[in-house]
Design a protein around this motif. Structure first.
Motif, PDB file in Angstrom:
ATOM      1  N   GLN A 137      60.965  36.651 -60.187  1.00 45.65           N
ATOM      2  CA  GLN A 137      61.289  35.305 -59.712  1.00 45.65           C
ATOM      3  C   GLN A 137      62.788  35.306 -59.410  1.00 45.65           C
ATOM      4  OE1 GLN A 137      59.217  32.415 -59.783  1.00 45.65           O
ATOM      5  NE2 GLN A 137      60.785  30.974 -59.173  1.00 45.65           N
ATOM      6  N   LEU A 138      63.142  35.111 -58.145  1.00 50.87           N
ATOM      7  CA  LEU A 138      64.551  35.020 -57.759  1.00 50.87           C
ATOM      8  C   LEU A 138      64.880  33.548 -57.579  1.00 50.87           C
ATOM      9  CD1 LEU A 138      64.763  37.893 -55.107  1.00 50.87           C
ATOM     10  CD2 LEU A 138      65.134  37.996 -57.581  1.00 50.87           C
ATOM     11  N   ASP A 139      65.755  33.047 -58.411  1.00 55.64           N
ATOM     12  CA  ASP A 139      66.119  31.629 -58.407  1.00 55.64           C
ATOM     13  C   ASP A 139      67.610  31.517 -58.153  1.00 55.64           C
ATOM     14  OD1 ASP A 139      66.755  28.987 -58.956  1.00 55.64           O
ATOM     15  OD2 ASP A 139      65.519  28.891 -60.756  1.00 55.64           O
ATOM     16  N   TRP A 140      67.976  30.983 -57.011  1.00 63.46           N
ATOM     17  CA  TRP A 140      69.393  30.873 -56.672  1.00 63.46           C
ATOM     18  C   TRP A 140      69.918  29.456 -56.817  1.00 63.46           C
ATOM     19  CZ3 TRP A 140      65.871  33.086 -53.166  1.00 63.46           C
ATOM     20  CH2 TRP A 140      65.287  32.196 -52.270  1.00 63.46           C
ATOM     21  N   SER A 141      69.121  28.558 -57.363  1.00 65.88           N
ATOM     22  CA  SER A 141      69.538  27.156 -57.457  1.00 65.88           C
ATOM     23  C   SER A 141      70.771  26.981 -58.343  1.00 65.88           C
ATOM     24  CB  SER A 141      68.393  26.284 -57.958  1.00 65.88           C
ATOM     25  OG  SER A 141      67.997  26.685 -59.259  1.00 65.88           O
ATOM     26  N   GLY A 142      70.898  27.768 -59.388  1.00 68.75           N
ATOM     27  CA  GLY A 142      72.031  27.609 -60.292  1.00 68.75           C
ATOM     28  C   GLY A 142      73.125  28.637 -60.107  1.00 68.75           C
ATOM     29  N   ILE A 143      73.000  29.482 -59.094  1.00 69.80           N
ATOM     30  CA  ILE A 143      73.991  30.536 -58.876  1.00 69.80           C
ATOM     31  C   ILE A 143      75.148  29.992 -58.059  1.00 69.80           C
ATOM     32  CG2 ILE A 143      74.436  32.786 -57.819  1.00 69.80           C
ATOM     33  CD1 ILE A 143      71.551  33.527 -58.341  1.00 69.80           C
ATOM     34  N   GLN A 144      76.356  30.295 -58.480  1.00 71.47           N
ATOM     35  CA  GLN A 144      77.548  29.932 -57.725  1.00 71.47           C
ATOM     36  C   GLN A 144      78.125  31.187 -57.099  1.00 71.47           C
ATOM     37  OE1 GLN A 144      80.318  28.073 -60.337  1.00 71.47           O
ATOM     38  NE2 GLN A 144      79.212  26.156 -60.400  1.00 71.47           N
TER      39      GLN A 144
ATOM     40  N   ARG B 108      67.784  53.166 -55.910  1.00 74.15           N
ATOM     41  CA  ARG B 108      68.199  52.173 -54.916  1.00 74.15           C
ATOM     42  C   ARG B 108      66.981  51.357 -54.495  1.00 74.15           C
ATOM     43  NH1 ARG B 108      73.105  52.594 -52.587  1.00 74.15           N
ATOM     44  NH2 ARG B 108      74.326  54.414 -53.143  1.00 74.15           N
ATOM     45  N   ILE B 109      67.193  50.069 -54.256  1.00 73.35           N
ATOM     46  CA  ILE B 109      66.092  49.239 -53.769  1.00 73.35           C
ATOM     47  C   ILE B 109      65.669  49.763 -52.410  1.00 73.35           C
ATOM     48  CG2 ILE B 109      65.427  46.932 -52.966  1.00 73.35           C
ATOM     49  CD1 ILE B 109      67.167  45.772 -55.182  1.00 73.35           C
ATOM     50  N   SER B 110      64.360  50.025 -52.276  1.00 70.56           N
ATOM     51  CA  SER B 110      63.847  50.589 -51.028  1.00 70.56           C
ATOM     52  C   SER B 110      63.028  49.585 -50.220  1.00 70.56           C
ATOM     53  CB  SER B 110      63.007  51.839 -51.311  1.00 70.56           C
ATOM     54  OG  SER B 110      61.935  51.516 -52.176  1.00 70.56           O
ATOM     55  N   ALA B 111      62.533  48.534 -50.860  1.00 68.33           N
ATOM     56  CA  ALA B 111      61.764  47.516 -50.145  1.00 68.33           C
ATOM     57  C   ALA B 111      61.765  46.219 -50.938  1.00 68.33           C
ATOM     58  CB  ALA B 111      60.332  47.990 -49.910  1.00 68.33           C
ATOM     59  N   VAL B 112      61.696  45.116 -50.191  1.00 69.30           N
ATOM     60  CA  VAL B 112      61.601  43.782 -50.770  1.00 69.30           C
ATOM     61  C   VAL B 112      60.626  42.995 -49.916  1.00 69.30           C
ATOM     62  CG1 VAL B 112      62.837  41.631 -51.295  1.00 69.30           C
ATOM     63  CG2 VAL B 112      64.004  43.825 -51.572  1.00 69.30           C
ATOM     64  N   ALA B 113      59.654  42.373 -50.553  1.00 68.46           N
ATOM     65  CA  ALA B 113      58.696  41.519 -49.844  1.00 68.46           C
ATOM     66  C   ALA B 113      58.534  40.239 -50.653  1.00 68.46           C
ATOM     67  CB  ALA B 113      57.361  42.224 -49.681  1.00 68.46           C
ATOM     68  N   LEU B 114      58.586  39.116 -49.979  1.00 66.73           N
ATOM     69  CA  LEU B 114      58.415  37.839 -50.661  1.00 66.73           C
ATOM     70  C   LEU B 114      56.949  37.465 -50.698  1.00 66.73           C
ATOM     71  CD1 LEU B 114      61.423  35.773 -49.297  1.00 66.73           C
ATOM     72  CD2 LEU B 114      61.321  37.361 -51.225  1.00 66.73           C
ATOM     73  N   ALA B 115      56.526  36.945 -51.832  1.00 64.89           N
ATOM     74  CA  ALA B 115      55.159  36.457 -51.989  1.00 64.89           C
ATOM     75  C   ALA B 115      55.109  35.038 -51.442  1.00 64.89           C
ATOM     76  CB  ALA B 115      54.757  36.470 -53.457  1.00 64.89           C
ATOM     77  N   GLY B 116      54.088  34.742 -50.672  1.00 61.41           N
ATOM     78  CA  GLY B 116      53.973  33.397 -50.122  1.00 61.41           C
ATOM     79  C   GLY B 116      54.886  33.200 -48.936  1.00 61.41           C
ATOM     80  N   GLN B 117      55.058  31.962 -48.575  1.00 62.46           N
ATOM     81  CA  GLN B 117      55.841  31.633 -47.395  1.00 62.46           C
ATOM     82  C   GLN B 117      57.250  31.226 -47.802  1.00 62.46           C
ATOM     83  OE1 GLN B 117      54.090  29.581 -44.270  1.00 62.46           O
ATOM     84  NE2 GLN B 117      52.756  31.347 -44.077  1.00 62.46           N
ATOM     85  N   ALA B 118      58.215  31.707 -47.059  1.00 59.18           N
ATOM     86  CA  ALA B 118      59.607  31.330 -47.266  1.00 59.18           C
ATOM     87  C   ALA B 118      60.136  30.772 -45.956  1.00 59.18           C
ATOM     88  CB  ALA B 118      60.423  32.539 -47.695  1.00 59.18           C
ATOM     89  N   SER B 119      61.204  30.013 -46.050  1.00 58.10           N
ATOM     90  CA  SER B 119      61.823  29.473 -44.841  1.00 58.10           C
ATOM     91  C   SER B 119      62.202  30.606 -43.904  1.00 58.10           C
ATOM     92  CB  SER B 119      63.085  28.680 -45.204  1.00 58.10           C
ATOM     93  OG  SER B 119      62.777  27.595 -46.020  1.00 58.10           O
ATOM     94  N   ALA B 120      62.236  30.283 -42.633  1.00 54.48           N
ATOM     95  CA  ALA B 120      62.611  31.279 -41.623  1.00 54.48           C
ATOM     96  C   ALA B 120      63.961  31.886 -41.976  1.00 54.48           C
ATOM     97  CB  ALA B 120      62.670  30.628 -40.249  1.00 54.48           C
ATOM     98  N   GLY B 121      64.012  33.177 -41.934  1.00 61.49           N
ATOM     99  CA  GLY B 121      65.264  33.886 -42.164  1.00 61.49           C
ATOM    100  C   GLY B 121      65.519  34.294 -43.594  1.00 61.49           C
TER     101      GLY B 121
ATOM    102  N   VAL C 251      59.248  34.276 -55.241  1.00 66.17           N
ATOM    103  CA  VAL C 251      58.720  35.426 -55.968  1.00 66.17           C
ATOM    104  C   VAL C 251      58.875  36.622 -55.038  1.00 66.17           C
ATOM    105  CG1 VAL C 251      56.674  36.485 -56.990  1.00 66.17           C
ATOM    106  CG2 VAL C 251      57.125  34.042 -57.323  1.00 66.17           C
ATOM    107  N   ALA C 252      59.537  37.650 -55.530  1.00 64.32           N
ATOM    108  CA  ALA C 252      59.807  38.832 -54.714  1.00 64.32           C
ATOM    109  C   ALA C 252      59.159  40.056 -55.333  1.00 64.32           C
ATOM    110  CB  ALA C 252      61.309  39.064 -54.588  1.00 64.32           C
ATOM    111  N   ARG C 253      58.577  40.873 -54.465  1.00 70.61           N
ATOM    112  CA  ARG C 253      58.079  42.188 -54.869  1.00 70.61           C
ATOM    113  C   ARG C 253      59.161  43.185 -54.493  1.00 70.61           C
ATOM    114  NH1 ARG C 253      53.479  39.529 -52.835  1.00 70.61           N
ATOM    115  NH2 ARG C 253      51.855  39.358 -54.410  1.00 70.61           N
ATOM    116  N   VAL C 254      59.592  43.980 -55.464  1.00 71.75           N
ATOM    117  CA  VAL C 254      60.729  44.879 -55.272  1.00 71.75           C
ATOM    118  C   VAL C 254      60.307  46.305 -55.635  1.00 71.75           C
ATOM    119  CG1 VAL C 254      63.107  45.375 -55.966  1.00 71.75           C
ATOM    120  CG2 VAL C 254      62.315  43.002 -55.857  1.00 71.75           C
TER     121      VAL C 254
END
Length: 133
Positions: free
Chosen positions: A107-114, A65-78, A55-58
């Motif tokens: 909600q950014l979901d990259w599981s199905g993105i090629q 232009r996108i000026s900031a992005v913050a992820l909600a919760g914990q994400a893997s390092a990097g 989950v991203a706050r944008v």
């Protein structure tokens, strides 16, 4: 769309948001997905992470232009710094609608993105019979 529009004063859920806000959130989501598809290295990094979605706050500036992005919760390092490096400054092609409350929560979901390179390859090769028709 799995987006809610949130302001510091309170949450505006998708079912209560003006259509212009929803359309803009969908446009932002599409631009982000396009950016991920076009960046094979980042997409590979994301797909190797423990998450398949975040989950991203944008925030988008007045220039569109996108000026900031913050992820909600914990994400893997990097993951968060990699997304920020790719997305901050990304043009959306339209400026935000008047009165839009920030941030847009997506909600950014990259599981199905090629990756673009992989997705431009033909899914099937024609059989010899099809070549003769």
């Amino acid at each position: 769309m799995s987006a809610a529009l949130q302001a510091e004063a309170g949450l505006v859920t998708a079912d209560r948001a003006p259509q212009a806000w929803l359309a803009y959130a969908a446009l932002v989501q599409t631009r982000i997905e396009d950016a991920l598809v076009a960046d094979d290295a980042l997409l590979h990094q994301l797909q190797q992470s423990a998450e398949s979605a975040v989950v991203a706050r944008v925030w988008v500036n007045t220039e569109g232009r996108i000026s900031a992005v913050a992820l909600a919760g914990q994400a893997s390092a990097g993951v968060e710094p990699a997304l920020q490096a790719r997305l901050i400054g990304l043009p959306i092609s339209q400026t935000p609608p008047s009165g839009l409350r920030w941030p847009i929560v997506l909600q950014l979901d990259w599981s199905g993105i090629q990756a673009l390179e992989a997705s431009t390859q033909p899914a099937l090769t024609p059989s010899k019979e099809q070549d003769m028709i």
